[in-house]
Write an enzyme that holds these catalytic residues in place. Structure first.
Site, PDB file in Angstrom:
ATOM      1  N   GLU B 319       0.973  -1.313   0.061  1.00  0.00           N
ATOM      2  CA  GLU B 319      -0.079  -0.024  -0.034  1.00  0.00           C
ATOM      3  C   GLU B 319       0.819   1.433  -0.001  1.00  0.00           C
ATOM      4  O   GLU B 319       0.445   2.344   0.707  1.00  0.00           O
ATOM      5  CB  GLU B 319      -1.014  -0.010   1.224  1.00  0.00           C
ATOM      6  CG  GLU B 319      -1.910  -1.095   1.104  1.00  0.00           C
ATOM      7  CD  GLU B 319      -3.134  -1.143   2.229  1.00  0.00           C
ATOM      8  OE1 GLU B 319      -3.198  -0.193   2.757  1.00  0.00           O
ATOM      9  OE2 GLU B 319      -3.746  -2.130   2.036  1.00  0.00           O
ATOM     10  N   ARG B 465     -23.831   6.530  -6.087  1.00  0.00           N
ATOM     11  CA  ARG B 465     -23.434   7.280  -4.835  1.00  0.00           C
ATOM     12  C   ARG B 465     -23.600   8.611  -4.862  1.00  0.00           C
ATOM     13  O   ARG B 465     -24.164   9.582  -4.269  1.00  0.00           O
ATOM     14  CB  ARG B 465     -22.118   6.872  -4.303  1.00  0.00           C
ATOM     15  CG  ARG B 465     -22.158   7.255  -2.856  1.00  0.00           C
ATOM     16  CD  ARG B 465     -20.900   6.682  -2.016  1.00  0.00           C
ATOM     17  NE  ARG B 465     -19.680   7.497  -2.547  1.00  0.00           N
ATOM     18  CZ  ARG B 465     -18.444   6.797  -2.421  1.00  0.00           C
ATOM     19  NH1 ARG B 465     -18.318   5.929  -1.667  1.00  0.00           N
ATOM     20  NH2 ARG B 465     -17.210   7.402  -3.131  1.00  0.00           N
ATOM     21  N   TYR B 528     -19.681  -8.767  -0.801  1.00  0.00           N
ATOM     22  CA  TYR B 528     -19.982  -7.414  -0.712  1.00  0.00           C
ATOM     23  C   TYR B 528     -21.144  -7.148  -0.037  1.00  0.00           C
ATOM     24  O   TYR B 528     -22.309  -7.571  -0.251  1.00  0.00           O
ATOM     25  CB  TYR B 528     -20.064  -7.019  -2.251  1.00  0.00           C
ATOM     26  CG  TYR B 528     -18.787  -6.264  -2.987  1.00  0.00           C
ATOM     27  CD1 TYR B 528     -17.775  -7.133  -3.391  1.00  0.00           C
ATOM     28  CD2 TYR B 528     -18.550  -4.909  -2.981  1.00  0.00           C
ATOM     29  CE1 TYR B 528     -16.510  -6.348  -3.940  1.00  0.00           C
ATOM     30  CE2 TYR B 528     -17.541  -4.395  -3.444  1.00  0.00           C
ATOM     31  CZ  TYR B 528     -16.550  -4.953  -3.923  1.00  0.00           C
ATOM     32  OH  TYR B 528     -15.535  -4.249  -4.532  1.00  0.00           O
TER      33      TYR B 528
END
EC number: 2.5.1.26
Lengths: 807, 608
Positions: B319, B465, B528
Site C-alpha cells: 500500500e 452514490r 460485498y
C-alpha cells in the site's frame, strides 16, 4: 375453543418436531461425535447412530396443538380451583411478544414449584405467544401418561447428569441449539436447575445456559434474548413436602398416582400467583467487548470445543445477572414480611406488635428495593390476617398471640417435638427466605459492623468480604464485585438511617440500632447454622467422607444439640443449608472435593475449618449488642444440681429428669444458642493441663472437676450459707479471720461463687493477657442487712489455680 | 470513428462485441488522453467520467447520461419511486455540491526551493497547481467525496510529479531521500481505504508521485505468455493494448476503467474473472520496485522459485509504504475464442449460496465468474413493479418471473450472473453443468441477456452514490472474504447489525443494507455489502456513517470474516490489523518497513 395463532419468530421456517429430530441426527456436530466414538470404540457408526436415535426419542418433544389445548383446558380448571388470582405484568408480555418475533428467545423462570412451567405455558398460550419447549428432568418420564402428555405439550427431557456421556451431550446440545437457531420455539429452562426447596434463589447451573449461548458466540444467530421471569406464590403448593425433604424425609418419586393423590390439594386455597416477565436481555449487548472472537473463528463450528476461560466466566456472570434480575422482580406478599417478623419472635408474638413490626418491615423492604404487593387500601391488620388465614397450617392466632403450629402430638418424645418444631420453623422460613436476597447486602454489612473489632471501614469491609465468601452459595452475589456489594449495602443502610459513614469509619446510629439488630437477627439462623456445621466438620467428622455420610451425620449432630437445648438453630437441620455450608468450605479451600468412581468424596482440613470458625467466633458470640467497653448480654438459666453423680450419667438423662433435692442451685449459662460442646472440651483440656502442674493439689482439683463435669458450662454456683464453695485448689483458702464482718457487725457467710468458665464465655480467656481467676467466692451479710434498694459493699475472695490470693 | 458512432447510436448492439467496444473506445480515448490532463475527463468530486452520471430529467425520471456505457441515455422510470420508497428521500430535498473547487480554500504548497531546483534539473514534469494537488489528495471513500463536495482537506500534497519511466522514479526517490520529503505514490486514485489521504501531522513536503505517465507495454513475450508493463497503466488501456496483439490479462476488477497495474499490486487486487485467470498474486511474474534502500527485484522471470519467502509478498499489499512499483511482468492469455453470459434465479439467498458453493466445489476454475445478487432488499417493501434501479435488468427478469417463477417470493428472489470464457465447445459444456447444478438447488436459468446486463451494472453501480449524495442519501460498499460455512450467517448478521446501528444512531429512515457474493473460492467466498441511508435530520452524517461502518466491520470480524478481501487496509481499517495478523505478524511487517524505509520517506501511514 380458543383460536390459537401464536406470534412467531420472523425467521422461522415452519417444521415438525420430527424434522428437527432428523436435522439433529444429520447435523455435522452429532455426526462428528458419532464418527469419533465409532473410531474409539471400534464399533460401526450405525450402532452409535442407533443409540443417538434412541437418546433423541427419549429426549425429544412432540408438541401437538391438541395436547396443548387439552392442557390449557384442564389447567385452567385446576388453576381456578387452586389459586385465587394469577397476576401478570402486561407490559412484560408485550415486550416478550416483540422479542419472540425479533430473535430467538430463552425463557428463564425462577423455580419454586411444578406449577412453574405449567403456568408459564398456559400463560403464553393465553396470550397467543409461541409455546416454549421446556427442558424438564427425565424423572417426569416416570409418570406414565402425564410424561407423554407433557412431551406433547412441548417438554423435552434431559437426564439429570450426563457429564461423561459424550454422545448424550452432543445430541442434547445439538437438539437445543437446533431449536434455538431455527427460532422454532422459545426455549425454557430453569437456571436454578431444580425447584428451590427453600424459596431462596439457588445458585445457577451453567450447562444449559452455555448451550443456548453458543449459537450466538458462533454467530449462528444475530442475537438471543434472555428473559428472566419471576414467579412467586403466595403459598407454595409443595411447602410441607419441601420441609420434610429438607429434614431428610426422602422425596417421593414423580408418579401419576402421586399426582392423583395431589388432588386433595385441590380443595385447598393457595392464594395468588404473581408472574413478572422481565425485560428481555440481549445477549449481544451483554457480550459486547467481552468475548474474544478468535477461538470460534479458527475452528470449524461443528467441532465440540471446550469453552475458553473468559467464555466460562462470561456464562457465569450472565447466569448470576439473570438470577439477580429474577430476584429484583420477585413479588413479595405481606405474609413474607409476617413470617420474617414472626421467626424472630418465637414462640409467640402479640398480634398487635406483629402488625406494627410488619408495617415497619414493609417500609424497610421498600427502601431496600423489594417489590411488595400490598393490596391497595388494605389496612395492615387485614393484610396480616389474610396471610394468617391462607397459612393457617403454619401459624395461628391464639388469645391475641400468633404462634407457630408446631404442637402436633403433645405427648410426643423430645425428638418428635424437635422434629415438629423444626418442620414448622422451616415452613415459615420458606417465606422469610424470599426476603433474604433483597436484604443480604445491607444485612451482611450490619453483621460485619458487629463482627469487626472497630468501626474502621477496611475492617468492616474485610468482615463483610469474609461473610460474603462464606455465604456465596447461600445467597446470590454477582461474582467478583465484593466492594460494590459492600457499598450498596452501606448505601441502603445509610438510606434508612441505620448507619453513618465518614471518610474512614462506618458506625451505627442510635436511631438505627433497631434496624441493625433486626437485620442481624434475620440472618442469625445462617450465621449460627453455618457455625454448627463447621464445628461438626472440624471436630466430629473423620478426614474423608462422602455427601451421603455428611448429611445424616451433621443432621444427627444438630438434632442432638437441639434436643439438649444447647442451640435453638432449627434451620441448621435443613439439608440445603448443610450442603451450601459444605460447598462454601470447598470454595474457601478448607475442604477438598475429589471425584471418585463412586461419586464425590470430601477431605476436611480441620485446621482451616477451625480458622474459619474462629473468624465467626470472634464475633458470633458478640452478636448481641456490644461495644468496646461492655461485655455482651447473656441469659442465665438456673437449674438445681444433682447431689450424686453416677459415673455413667449422660447428658440425655439430665434433661429428662426433674429432681430438685439438691441443696445447691446451679446456674447455667444459656448464651443464646452459642453454648456448646466445643467450650466443654476446651475447658477440660485447659484445666487438665493446669492440673498437671499442681500435683499436690490434685485431689482438690479432681473434686472440683468431678463436680463441674455434671454441668460443664456452669458459671455460678449458688448456695447461701450452705456447704461452702467448691475450691479449685488447696492453697489460699480463706480462714474465718480472713473474712471481715459486715458493716452492721454480723458475720459474712458464703452466698455464691463465680466459676472460671465465665471467662470463656466472655472470651477473656487468653492466658497471661486477660484477667483470670480460679474461682471468685462472694460472702455476704448473714443478716441480710440493708433491705433497701441501695448498693452495699460485700466481700469477694479470689482463689487462683496456683498462686496466692488477693482481695 | 465510423464504427464508434454506430456503436454510440445503438444502445444494445447485438450480439455485443466486446472486441469492438475496446477498439472504438480506444479510438475515442486515445484522442483525448494526452499528457497530463486525464483528470479533466474525470469528475473532480465524484466517481468516474465527467459526462457519465445519474440525473433526474425534467420529467422527474432518472436517466444515465453520457455514451460511454450501455446504460447511457436510458430512462429509468421506476428509479425515482424506488429511491423515494427505500430511503424516504424526496426530490425536493436536494443538497448540491460546490460547482468547482475553491482554490482559496486549498492549503498552500510548501516546497523547498533547493528541491525544486534539483527536480527541474531532472526534467521530470511537476505541478504545484491547486486542482492537481487536490485531485491527488483523496481516494473514493465516502468521507473523502463528502469533503470534496462541502469542505476541504486539511493536508494535501504540496507538489505533483509525473515520472515517465523507471529511471525518473529512481531520481525522484533519491531526491526525496536527499531532501527528506514524503512521497505518496498515486496510480488510478480509486482507493477506498483512505490510503491516499495525506497524514495531517506530516510536516515535510508531500510529493504525490503520479505514475499515470508510465503507461507503456514494454514488451510481450508470446512464447512464455508474459508481458512487461509499466505500472502506471490503467486497466482498460492494458487490456486494450494487449488485445491488439490478441492477448488479455483477464484481470478485471470493478474499477478497471480507472485503476492502475501498480495500484493492483500495491493492494493485492482481485478481478471478477479470477476463477480462470487468477488474482493479481497469481498473475504477477516479476516486480520492479524503487525503495529508499534501492531497487528490489528478482533475478529471473520464472513461474515459481523456492528462494525463501517470496519477496513479492512484501510488495503486494504494501500500500505504498515501501516504495514505488515501476514495472511488472504479468501473465497474458490469448483472447478467448468464445464468451457467454448466463443467469440463474434462485428462490432465496440461502439456496443461491448453497448452489454457488457446490459449483465452486465441482467446477472450480472452469467458469470465469459467478456472482450472486440478493435482488430485493428484504423487508423494504420492494414490490417487483417498483423493483430497482436496474430497470432494464429487471424488466427482463420480470417477464421471466411472470411466466416461470410463480412459485417464488419476489421479495427474496435472488439471481446469479455467470460468465464463461474459452473455446466454444467447453463453454457450452460448462454452462450445461452449471445449470444442472443450479436446478438441484431450485434455481432456474434466466437467460443470457440478464446475465450480461448484470455485469454491465458492475461498472455503473459506483456512479449511483453521487446521485444519492445530491438527495441526502449516503452510502458505501465494503467487502470481506469468509469461509463457506459462515457466508449466510455473516450476511444476515452484518445486515442486521447495520439496520440496528442505524436505528441506534438516530437514522430516521430504514437503511438499505444488502449484499452479494462476488467471488467463489475452494475454501470460501468474497462478499460485498451495500449500505446506504437517508441522513436528513442528522447533524454529522459522516461521523454517524463511520460509526456504523465500523460496527459493520466489527461484526464481520466477529463472524469469522476477514478485514478485507481486496480493498486493502489503508488508514481506514488499520485499527484491526493487530487482531487480524497477530502482534508478531505486525512486528514482521514493521521490521521490513524499518529496513526498507528507515526515514519513512513513503510516509502515507497506511497499513501499520
Amino acid at each position: 375453543m380458543k383460536c390459537y395463532t401464536p406470534v412467531i419468530y420472523k425467521g422461522l421456517s415452519p417444521c415438525k418436531p420430527n424434522a428437527i429430530k432428523s436435522a439433529v441426527l444429520q447435523s455435522e456436530q452429532v455426526q462428528y461425535v458419532i464418527k469419533q466414538l465409532a473410531k474409539e470404540m471400534g464399533e460401526s457408526p450405525d450402532i452409535i447412530q442407533e443409540e443417538a436415535t434412541e437418546i433423541l426419542d427419549e429426549m425429544g418433544h412432540r408438541m401437538q396443538l391438541g395436547a396443548v389445548r387439552f392442557f390449557a383446558f384442564t389447567l385452567s380448571k385446576i388453576f381456578k380451583q387452586l389459586f385465587q388470582r394469577v397476576c401478570v405484568n402486561e407490559e412484560g408480555m408485550q415486550r416478550l411478544q416483540h422479542a419472540i418475533q425479533e430473535h430467538p428467545v430463552v425463557l428463564l423462570p425462577s423455580h419454586r414449584s411444578y406449577v412453574d412451567f405449567l403456568m408459564l405455558s398456559y400463560l403464553l398460550y393465553t396470550y397467543d405467544l409461541a409455546l416454549p419447549v421446556i427442558a424438564a428432568g427425565i424423572d417426569f418420564l416416570g409418570m406414565k401418561i402425564v410424561g407423554e402428555l407433557l412431551r406433547r405439550a412441548g417438554a423435552f427431557f434431559m437426564r439429570r447428569s450426563f457429564g461423561g456421556n459424550r454422545l448424550y451431550w452432543a445430541v442434547f446440545a445439538e437438539y437445543v441449539k437446533t431449536m434455538l437457531r431455527s427460532g422454532y420455539a422459545p426455549i425454557e429452562f430453569f437456571l436454578e436447575g431444580t425447584r428451590s426447596r427453600t424459596a431462596k434463589t439457588l445458585t445457577p447451573k451453567f450447562g444449559l445456559l452455555s448451550i443456548v449461548m453458543e449459537p450466538f458466540f458462533k454467530r449462528e444467530v444475530f442475537d438471543t434474548y434472555l428473559v428472566p421471569i419471576s414467579i412467586s406464590y403466595e403459598r407454595i403448593l409443595e411447602e410441607s413436602l419441601y420441609a420434610y425433604e429438607l429434614l431428610g424425609v426422602p422425596k417421593p418419586k414423580e408418579s401419576t398416582s402421586g399426582l392423583l393423590k395431589a388432588r386433595r390439594i385441590l380443595s385447598d386455597n393457595f392464594g395468588t400467583i404473581h408472574i413478572y416477565v422481565g425485560q428481555p436481555v440481549s445477549l449481544r449487548t451483554l457480550a459486547s467487548g467481552r468475548i474474544n472472537r478468535c477461538p470460534y473463528n479458527l475452528v470449524p463450528r461443528h467441532l465440540p470445543q471446550k469453552p475458553s476461560e473468559d467464555i466460562q466466566e462470561f456464562v457465569s456472570d450472565v447466569a448470576y445477572k439473570m438470577e439477580l434480575l429474577q430476584i429484583e422482580n420477585m413479588v413479595l406478599s405481606p405474609w413474607v414480611l409476617v413470617a420474617a417478623v414472626l421467626l424472630q419472635n418465637l414462640p409467640a408474638m402479640e398480634f398487635e406488635l406483629l402488625i406494627e413490626k410488619t408495617l415497619w418491615l414493609k417500609g424497610l423492604t421498600q427502601t431496600f428495593g423489594g417489590f411488595i404487593e400490598w393490596p391497595d387500601n388494605l389496612c395492615a391488620k387485614k393484610a396480616v390476617l389474610s396471610g394468617l388465614t391462607l397459612h393457617s397450617n403454619i401459624a395461628s392466632l391464639v388469645d391475641g398471640h400468633v404462634v407457630l403450629n408446631d404442637k402436633g402430638m403433645e405427648d410426643g418424645a423430645v425428638g418428635e417435638m424437635v422434629f415438629r418444631h423444626a418442620l414448622a420453623v422451616l415452613m415459615c422460613a420458606t417465606y422469610r427466605n424470599q426476603l433474604l436476597n433483597v436484604f443480604v447486602r445491607p444485612a451482611l454489612v450490619a453483621i460485619a459492623l458487629q463482627m469487626a473489632p472497630s468501626f474502621r471501614k477496611e475492617e468492616v469491609y474485610s468482615c463483610f468480604n469474609f461473610l460474603r465468601d462464606v455465604f456465596s452459595d447461600e445467597f446470590i452475589f454477582f461474582p467478583g464485585i465484593s466492594l460494590k456489594d459492600f457499598e450498596e449495602g452501606c448505601f441502603l443502610l445509610t438510606k434508612c438511617d441505620a448507619i453513618q459513614t465518614s471518610q474512614q469509619e462506618i458506625y451505627p446510629t442510635d436511631k438505627g440500632s433497631g434496624t441493625v439488630s433486626f437485620l442481624s437477627a434475620m440472618f442469625r439462623p445462617f450465621v449460627e447454622g453455618y457455625q454448627l456445621i463447621f464445628r461438626y466438620l472440624s471436630k466430629e467428622m473423620k478426614e474423608a467422607f462422602t455427601e451421603k455420610q455428611f448429611i445424616p451425620g451433621v443432621r444427627n449432630f444438630v438434632f442432638q444439640l437441639l434436643e439438649k437445648g444447647s442451640t435453638q438453630c432449627y434451620e441448621a437441620l435443613s439439608s440445603d443449608m448443610q450442603k451450601n455450608a459444605l460447598s462454601a468450605l470447598v470454595q474457601l479451600g478448607a475442604v477438598k472435593k475429589k471425584k471418585m468412581p463412586s461419586g464425590f468424596t470430601y477431605n476436611v482440613n480441620q485446621e482451616a475449618v477451625s480458622k474459619i470458625l474462629d473468624m465467626f467466633d470472634d464475633s458470633a458470640d458478640a452478636i448481641p449488642e456490644h461495644n468496646e467497653f461492655l461485655f455482651p448480654e447473656y441469659e442465665i438459666l438456673i437449674e438445681p444440681e444433682e447431689p450424686e453423680f453416677p459415673a455413667d450419667s449422660t447428658d440425655d438423662e439430665q434433661g429428662a429428669e426433674d429432681t430438685s433435692k439438691g441443696a445447691k442451685e446451679q446456674e447455667e449459662l444459656g448464651a443464646a444458642g452459642t453454648a456448646d460442646e466445643a467450650f466443654q472440651s476446651l475447658d477440660e483440656e485447659t484445666l487438665e493441663a493446669m492440673a498437671k502442674h499442681e500435683t499436690e493439689e490434685e485431689k482438690i482439683f479432681q473434686m472440683f472437676k468431678k463436680q463441674v463435669a455434671a454441668e460443664p458450662e456452669q458459671i455460678i454456683r449458688y448456695c447461701r450459707g450452705g456447704e461452702g464453695p467448691l475450691w479449685v485448689s488447696g492453697e489460699n483458702r480463706p480462714e474465718e479471720k480472713d473474712i471481715p464482718n459486715c458493716v452492721c457487725g454480723a458475720k459474712r457467710i458464703f452466698e455464691f461463687q463465680i466459676m472460671p468458665q465465665l471467662l470463656n464465655h466472655l472470651q477473656v480467656d487468653s492466658l497471661g493477657e486477660s484477667i483470670d481467676w480460679g474461682t471468685l467466692v462472694v460472702y455476704t451479710c448473714a443478716d441480710s442487712c440493708g433491705g433497701g434498694s441501695e448498693y452495699l459493699e460485700e466481700f469477694i475472695w479470689k482463689q487462683d489455680y496456683s498462686m496466692g490470693c488477693t482481695l | 470513428l465510423e464504427q464508434a458512432s454506430r456503436w454510440e447510436c445503438d444502445c444494445f448492439p447485438k450480439p455485443y462485441n466486446r472486441k469492438a467496444f475496446w477498439i472504438c473506445s480506444m479510438l475515442i480515448l486515445s484522442l483525448m488522453f494526452f499528457f497530463p490532463l486525464r483528470q479533466e475527463l474525470l469528475k473532480w468530486n465524484g466517481w468516474g467520467y465527467n459526462d457519465s452520471k445519474f440525473i433526474f430529467n425534467k420529467k422527474g425520471q432518472a436517466e444515465f447520461t453520457g455514451k460511454r456505457y450501455r446504460l447511457g441515455g436510458m430512462v429509468l422510470p421506476t428509479f425515482k419511486e424506488w429511491i423515494e420508497k427505500t430511503f424516504g428521500a424526496s426530490l425536493e430535498h436536494k443538497t448540491t455540491s460546490r460547482a468547482s473547487l475553491n482554490v482559496n480554500d486549498v492549503p498552500p504548497s510548501i516546497v523547498n526551493e533547493e528541491f525544486l531546483q534539483d527536480l527541474r534539473a531532472t526534467k521530470i514534469s511537476y505541478s504545484q497547481d491547486a486542482e492537481d494537488r487536490v485531485f491527488r489528495a483523496h481516494g473514493h471513500c465516502l468521507h473523502e467525496i463528502f469533503v470534496l463536495r462541502e469542505g476541504m482537506f486539511k493536508r494535501i500534497p504540496d507538489i505533483v510529479v509525473w515520472p515517465v519511466c523507471h529511471e525518473d522514479v529512481v531520481k525522484i526517490v533519491e531526491l526525496a531521500c536527499k531532501h527528506n520529503l514524503c512521497i505518496i505514490p498515486f496510480g488510478g486514485g480509486t482507493s477506498v481505504s483512505s490510503a491516499l489521504e495525506c497524514p495531517e501531522e506530516e510536516k515535510r513536503t508531500i510529493v504525490s508521485l503520479d505514475t499515470s505517465q508510465m503507461n507503456r507495454i514494454l514488451w510481450i513475450d508470446e512464447k512464455n505468455l508474459t508481458a512487461c508493463v509499466e505500472a502506471g497503466i490503467v486497466g482498460q488501456d492494458l487490456e486494450k493494448q494487449l488485445a491488439e496483439s490478441g492477448f488479455c490479462t483477464g484481470h478485471e476488477p470493478d474499477s478497471m476503467e480507472f485503476s492502475s497495474l501498480g495500484g493492483w499490486v500495491a493492494t493485492r487486487a482481485s478481478g471478477m474473472k479470477k476463477n480462470i485467470y487468477g488474482n493479481i498474486e497469481d498473475l504477477v511474474i516479476h516486480i520492479k520496485m524503487v525503495t529508499p534502500r534501492g531497487i528490489v527485484e528478482k533475478n529471473c522471470q520464472v513461474p515459481r522459485m523456492s528462494t525463501g519467502p517470496d519477496i513479492h509478498h512484501f510488495i503486494m499489499g504494501s500500500e505504498g509504504t515501501l516504495g514505488v512499483v515501476t514495472e511488472v511482468t504479468i501473465k497474458i492469455r490469448p483472447v478467448p475464442e468464445y464468451q457467454k453470459y448466463g443467469s440463474v434465479v434462485f428462490p432465496n439467498f440461502e439456496r443461491g449460496v448453497a448452489c454457488l458453493r457446490e459449483v465452486a466445489k465441482i467446477l472450480r476454475a472452469l467458469f470465469a465468474s459467478i456472482c450472486l445478487f440478493l435482488l430485493f432488499a428484504k423487508g423494504h417493501a420492494l414490490k417487483p413493479q417498483v423493483a430497482s434501479i436496474f430497470t432494464s435488468f429487471l424488466d427482463g427478469l420480470k417477464k421471466f418471473y411472470i411466466t416461470k417463477f410463480k412459485g417464488f417470493d419476489p421479495n427474496i428472489l435472488c439471481v446469479a450472473t455467470l460468465l464463461f470464457e474459452g473455446d466454444r465447445e467447453k463453454v457450452l459444456q460448462h454452462e450445461k453443468q452449471v445449470y444442472d447444478i443450479a436446478t438441484k438447488f431450485g434455481g432456474l436459468a434466466a437467460g443470457e441477456d440478464n446475465g450480461q446486463r448484470g455485469y454491465m451494472l458492475t461498472f455503473v453501480i459506483a456512479y449511483l452514490r453521487d446521485l444519492g449524495l445530491d438527495y441526502y442519501v449516503i452510502g458505501e460498499s465494503f467487502e470481506t472474504s469468509v469461509p463457506w460455512d459462515r457466508v449466510l450467517d455473516l450476511c444476515r448478521n452484518v445486515k442486521e447489525r447495520i439496520v440496528r446501528e442505524c436505528k441506534e444512531k438516530g437514522v430516521q429512515f430504514a437503511p438499505l443494507s444488502t449484499c452479494r457474493v462476488t467471488q467463489t473460492y475452494d475454501a470460501g467466498a468474497c462478499v460485498y455489502f451495500y449500505f446506504a441511508f437517508n441522513y436528513r435530520g442528522i447533524s454529522d452524517p459522516i461521523h454517524v456513517y463511520e460509526q456504523i461502518e465500523r460496527a459493520a466491520r466489527e461484526e464481520i470480524l466477529a463472524n469469522g470474516g476477514s478485514l478485507s478481501h481486496h480493498h486493502g487496509v489503508g488508514k481506514l481499517r488499520k485499527r484491526w490489523m493487530k487482531e487480524s495478523i497477530s502482534d508478531v505478524g505486525l512486528g514482521m511487517l514493521r521490521s521490513v518497513k524499518e529496513y526498507v524505509d528507515p526515514n519513512n520517506i513513503f510516509g502515507n501511514k497506511n497499513l501499520l
